[in-house]
Design an enzyme around this catalytic site. Structure first.
Site, mmCIF file in Angstrom:
data_model
loop_
_atom_site.group_PDB
_atom_site.id
_atom_site.type_symbol
_atom_site.label_atom_id
_atom_site.label_comp_id
_atom_site.label_asym_id
_atom_site.label_seq_id
_atom_site.Cartn_x
_atom_site.Cartn_y
_atom_site.Cartn_z
ATOM 1 N N TRP A 25 38.670 24.303 50.204
ATOM 2 C CA TRP A 25 40.617 24.878 50.561
ATOM 3 C C TRP A 25 41.217 25.015 49.626
ATOM 4 C CZ3 TRP A 25 44.500 22.422 51.439
ATOM 5 C CH2 TRP A 25 44.904 20.635 51.354
ATOM 6 N N ARG A 26 41.274 24.494 48.493
ATOM 7 C CA ARG A 26 42.070 24.059 47.700
ATOM 8 C C ARG A 26 41.274 24.603 45.999
ATOM 9 N NH1 ARG A 26 44.023 17.710 47.436
ATOM 10 N NH2 ARG A 26 45.362 18.670 46.090
ATOM 11 N N TYR A 56 41.515 31.544 51.874
ATOM 12 C CA TYR A 56 41.630 30.032 50.933
ATOM 13 C C TYR A 56 42.159 30.580 49.852
ATOM 14 C CZ TYR A 56 38.772 27.129 54.537
ATOM 15 O OH TYR A 56 38.388 26.065 55.786
#
Length: 295
Positions: A25-26, A56
């Site tokens: 997600w990052r 994301y």
């Protein structure tokens, strides 16, 4: 740990993965070179389930699909990496809508994810957040079409209630492999709301997002962090390893998804598998997280 096997099967499927997963997600916060280093470190540590989503990278105005695109570039740059991982992604969120599980959208979303990832098939395709406006029969039909076309191997859901999972399953001709709830010592609702019971009853694998409480493991100033610190100090391990051990300890065999951006933390997380929480320690963390004394 005694209750955490080295490998875990996703539901009743043939997909077998390590007991910890890497979450992307990052991933869009950095470049492809940084992403490559983190993904390779995770896979080398046995985190063979790599979990991403089409949303994301979205920051409210741009970036939709960026995490998938970057992961796709990593896979293209590393021959053989695709065969070492179980690739999971999610669809069903549309910026500005926000949820859409219609057959038209799911088919398009999955095809777009395949293009960004640069792969022919997604091992685990998950519905991201519930769209209550689409009839589950339509949703089931769209998902089964993706499997029939060879675009998806297995199916899962994320952030759904137990009744929503039951309802969708009623219209599916195949079992769901996974469900993805938030689960940690700070957020243990799935222990009480029937989610983990349902996983055991249906042989569904829970994938636990935010297992470190969204970074609260490092805060040290709340009841859970205090208990974690005490247990970690007794064992000479990092508090985050104890937090992961809390998730791993449940008999439903949850797989915690970590999205850390530091390679050193990826490698250190492996020690969680050697942390054998006693029953008293697990319940001490559980009680600290609920804020209520156990009877």
């Amino acid at each position: 740990m005694a209750d955490a096997p080295a490998l875990r099967r996703l539901g009743e499927s043939g997909l077998v993965v390590g007991p910890i997963a890497y979450g992307c997600w990052r991933l869009a916060e950095g470049d492809v070179a940084a992403a490559r280093e983190k993904v390779l470190a995770a896979v080398d540590c046995g985190w063979t389930l790599v979990d991403t989503a089409d949303i994301y990278g979205w920051d409210g105005s741009r970036g939709f699909g960026d995490a998938e695109r970057i992961l796709g570039e990593v896979l293209a740059a590393e021959p053989g990496l695709r065969d070492r991982i179980v690739l999971a992604t999610k669809g069903g969120i549309r910026p500005g809508v926000p949820y859409d599980w219609s057959a038209e959208h799911l088919r398009a979303a999955c095809e777009d994810s395949l293009r960004r990832l640069g792969v022919d098939v997604i091992d685990l395709y998950q519905l991201h957040r519930p769209d209550v406006l689409t009839h589950p029969e339509e949703v089931a039909g769209a998902l089964e079409d993706l499997v029939a076309r060879g675009l998806v191997r297995e199916l899962g859901v994320s952030n759904v209630t137990t009744s929503q999972l039951d309802l969708l399953s009623r219209f599916l001709d195949r079992p769901l492999a996974t469900t993805q709830p938030e689960l940690s010592a700070w957020h243990s609702d799935p222990v009480r709301d029937g989610t983990l019971d349902q996983c055991l009853a249906r042989t569904i694998t829970p994938l636990a997002w935010s297992p470190l409480g969204g970074g609260r493991v490092a805060a040290g100033d709340d009841p859970v962090a205090e208990v974690l610190g005490r247990i970690a100090g007794d064992r000479g391990v990092d508090p985050s390893s104890v937090a992961l051990a809390f998730v791993l300890r449940h008999p439903a065999a949850p797989i915690p998804i970590l999205g850390t951006q530091q390679v050193a933390r990826i490698r250190r997380a492996a020690e969680a598998l050697d942390v054998e929480l006693s029953r008293a320690e697990w319940y001490a963390l559980y009680q600290a997280g609920t804020g209520q004394r156990l009877p």
